[in-house]
Motif scaffolding. Structure first.
Motif, PDB file in Angstrom:
ATOM      1  N   GLY A 174       0.774  -1.231   0.000  1.00 51.91           N
ATOM      2  CA  GLY A 174       0.000   0.000   0.000  1.00 51.91           C
ATOM      3  C   GLY A 174       0.802   1.277   0.000  1.00 51.91           C
ATOM      4  N   GLY A 175       2.109   1.189  -0.233  1.00 50.90           N
ATOM      5  CA  GLY A 175       2.918   2.399  -0.245  1.00 50.90           C
ATOM      6  C   GLY A 175       3.110   2.963   1.142  1.00 50.90           C
ATOM      7  N   TRP A 176       3.406   4.253   1.211  1.00 49.98           N
ATOM      8  CA  TRP A 176       3.671   4.911   2.489  1.00 49.98           C
ATOM      9  C   TRP A 176       2.360   5.191   3.223  1.00 49.98           C
ATOM     10  N   ALA A 177       2.393   5.012   4.517  1.00 48.29           N
ATOM     11  CA  ALA A 177       1.183   5.165   5.329  1.00 48.29           C
ATOM     12  C   ALA A 177       0.691   6.605   5.306  1.00 48.29           C
ATOM     13  N   GLY A 178      -0.623   6.773   5.263  1.00 53.87           N
ATOM     14  CA  GLY A 178      -1.218   8.112   5.199  1.00 53.87           C
ATOM     15  C   GLY A 178      -1.282   8.787   6.544  1.00 53.87           C
ATOM     16  N   THR A 179      -0.137   8.928   7.205  1.00 59.57           N
ATOM     17  CA  THR A 179      -0.049   9.573   8.503  1.00 59.57           C
ATOM     18  C   THR A 179       0.748  10.869   8.380  1.00 59.57           C
ATOM     19  N   PRO A 180       0.617  11.791   9.337  1.00 61.99           N
ATOM     20  CA  PRO A 180       1.350  13.058   9.240  1.00 61.99           C
ATOM     21  C   PRO A 180       2.858  12.887   9.266  1.00 61.99           C
ATOM     22  N   ASN A 181       3.346  11.858   9.950  1.00 61.96           N
ATOM     23  CA  ASN A 181       4.782  11.602  10.002  1.00 61.96           C
ATOM     24  C   ASN A 181       5.020  10.119  10.299  1.00 61.96           C
ATOM     25  N   ASP A 182       6.268   9.703  10.180  1.00 69.48           N
ATOM     26  CA  ASP A 182       6.650   8.301  10.364  1.00 69.48           C
ATOM     27  C   ASP A 182       5.964   7.374   9.373  1.00 69.48           C
ATOM     28  N   GLU A 183       5.556   7.936   8.244  1.00 65.39           N
ATOM     29  CA  GLU A 183       4.938   7.125   7.192  1.00 65.39           C
ATOM     30  C   GLU A 183       5.915   6.080   6.658  1.00 65.39           C
ATOM     31  N   ASP A 184       7.214   6.385   6.716  1.00 68.41           N
ATOM     32  CA  ASP A 184       8.213   5.442   6.221  1.00 68.41           C
ATOM     33  C   ASP A 184       8.435   4.290   7.200  1.00 68.41           C
ATOM     34  N   ILE A 185       8.453   4.593   8.494  1.00 63.90           N
ATOM     35  CA  ILE A 185       8.626   3.548   9.490  1.00 63.90           C
ATOM     36  C   ILE A 185       7.430   2.596   9.487  1.00 63.90           C
ATOM     37  N   ILE A 186       6.231   3.144   9.316  1.00 64.83           N
ATOM     38  CA  ILE A 186       5.035   2.302   9.307  1.00 64.83           C
ATOM     39  C   ILE A 186       5.072   1.332   8.125  1.00 64.83           C
ATOM     40  N   LEU A 187       5.463   1.818   6.955  1.00 63.51           N
ATOM     41  CA  LEU A 187       5.641   0.931   5.808  1.00 63.51           C
ATOM     42  C   LEU A 187       6.737  -0.093   6.081  1.00 63.51           C
ATOM     43  N   PHE A 188       7.879   0.373   6.553  1.00 66.25           N
ATOM     44  CA  PHE A 188       9.023  -0.513   6.741  1.00 66.25           C
ATOM     45  C   PHE A 188       8.767  -1.560   7.818  1.00 66.25           C
ATOM     46  N   SER A 189       8.014  -1.208   8.841  1.00 62.82           N
ATOM     47  CA  SER A 189       7.746  -2.175   9.909  1.00 62.82           C
ATOM     48  C   SER A 189       7.005  -3.387   9.373  1.00 62.82           C
ATOM     49  N   ALA A 190       6.052  -3.156   8.476  1.00 63.34           N
ATOM     50  CA  ALA A 190       5.314  -4.269   7.889  1.00 63.34           C
ATOM     51  C   ALA A 190       6.186  -5.034   6.903  1.00 63.34           C
ATOM     52  N   LEU A 191       6.901  -4.313   6.050  1.00 66.36           N
ATOM     53  CA  LEU A 191       7.724  -4.955   5.027  1.00 66.36           C
ATOM     54  C   LEU A 191       8.831  -5.794   5.651  1.00 66.36           C
ATOM     55  N   SER A 192       9.503  -5.246   6.654  1.00 65.61           N
ATOM     56  CA  SER A 192      10.624  -5.965   7.262  1.00 65.61           C
ATOM     57  C   SER A 192      10.159  -7.102   8.164  1.00 65.61           C
ATOM     58  N   GLU A 193       8.890  -7.113   8.531  1.00 62.73           N
ATOM     59  CA  GLU A 193       8.348  -8.217   9.326  1.00 62.73           C
ATOM     60  C   GLU A 193       8.136  -9.471   8.484  1.00 62.73           C
ATOM     61  N   ILE A 194       7.823  -9.271   7.209  1.00 60.37           N
ATOM     62  CA  ILE A 194       7.527 -10.420   6.349  1.00 60.37           C
ATOM     63  C   ILE A 194       8.637 -10.706   5.342  1.00 60.37           C
TER      64      ILE A 194
END
Length: 274
Positions: A174-194
């Motif tokens: 889903g690309g980068w998370a639609g949050t005001p900040n830390d959108e990259d960490i939210i994406l990376f947390s899911a990607l690096s988990e799997i």
């Protein structure tokens, strides 16, 4: 020809260092048979930066025409990316000439879905400050970086501004998370988990330290606790649902207990570095 798409979300009021960033992309050394595509997406209601990219090779520039924030801007750039790999690049940071060349080989065969090189902090006087990696260099199994984050109050050992990723995997999540900040960490947390990754020991980029960084503001730091908690929630959801088995159990949050999130350590607070 296989291609790496560099993705940059640009914003005119924060484009002071963009000429240096442009020069760093132009200086990239690429492996034989590989090409670069630089996908630049300008945020803001009044686009201003198109002329800066006139005559720059391999640039695909577009403007939002309205204020969307970094997550929305990056996702619009992602829609235009044609490379099988993508490299995030903030408009104030610099790629060293080996930035792409060093990481591409980790994706040739095997299960690696992300890779990152080390960064030196670039100070306002032009000096560089280096830092030891927070986790061992080399292959990083799925879930390992999130185990570190859970143990360290929601602080990840990988700097997301230096990531190279498989484009299809970013799109699948889903690309980068639609949050005001830390959108990259939210994406990376899911990607690096799997997905497995690679922590390359080479210094491949410079992380510019300056007083105008958004991550130094009180409002960003206040919101960061929420963003990083969302990232931990994503990790916990993947583990709870058993979407992939990494041998790591979910965090026990019985009774609605909140996952621990400490102060962010992404940037150095000491003004002596500025």
């Amino acid at each position: 020809m296989p291609t790496v798409s560099i993705i940059t979300a640009a914003y005119a009021p924060s484009a002071e260092f963009l000429p240096e960033t442009i020069a760093s992309v132009a200086a990239q050394k690429m492996p034989a048979g590989w090409d670069i595509e630089w996908v630049v997406q300008e945020d803001g209601a009044e686009p201003f930066l198109a002329e800066m990219f006139a005559g720059v090779s391999n640039v695909s520039y577009a403007a939002n025409g309205r204020q969307l924030g970094i997550a929305g801007t990056r996702n619009l750039a992602l829609e235009r990316a044609s490379g099988g790999l993508l490299r995030v690049l903030d408009s104030d940071d610099l790629l060293l000439p080996n930035a792409l060349e060093s990481l591409i080989p980790h994706f040739l065969g095997g299960s690696t879905q992300w890779a990152v090189g080390q960064a030196d902090d670039l100070m306002t006087d032009g000096s560089r400050v280096s830092w030891d990696p927070l986790i061992p260099t080399g292959p990083v199994p799925a879930g390992a970086v999130n185990n570190y984050a859970i143990e360290h109050g929601g602080n990840w050992p990988i700097h997301c501004a230096g990531l190279m990723l498989r484009t299809d995997m970013v799109r699948a999540l889903g690309g980068w998370a639609g949050t005001p900040n830390d959108e990259d960490i939210i994406l990376f947390s899911a990607l690096s988990e799997i997905c497995d990754g690679y922590n390359d020991p080479s210094v491949t980029w410079l992380y510019r330290q300056h007083a105008g960084q958004v991550t130094r503001t009180a409002s960003w730091r206040a919101q960061s606790a929420v963003g990083r908690h969302i990232a931990l929630q994503r990790v916990n959801a993947v583990r709870t649902l058993g979407l992939i088995s990494t041998g790591t159990p979910p965090v026990d949050v019985a009774g609605g207990e909140r996952l621990r999130v400490d102060q962010p350590v992404k940037d150095h607070d000491s003004t002596e570095y500025l």
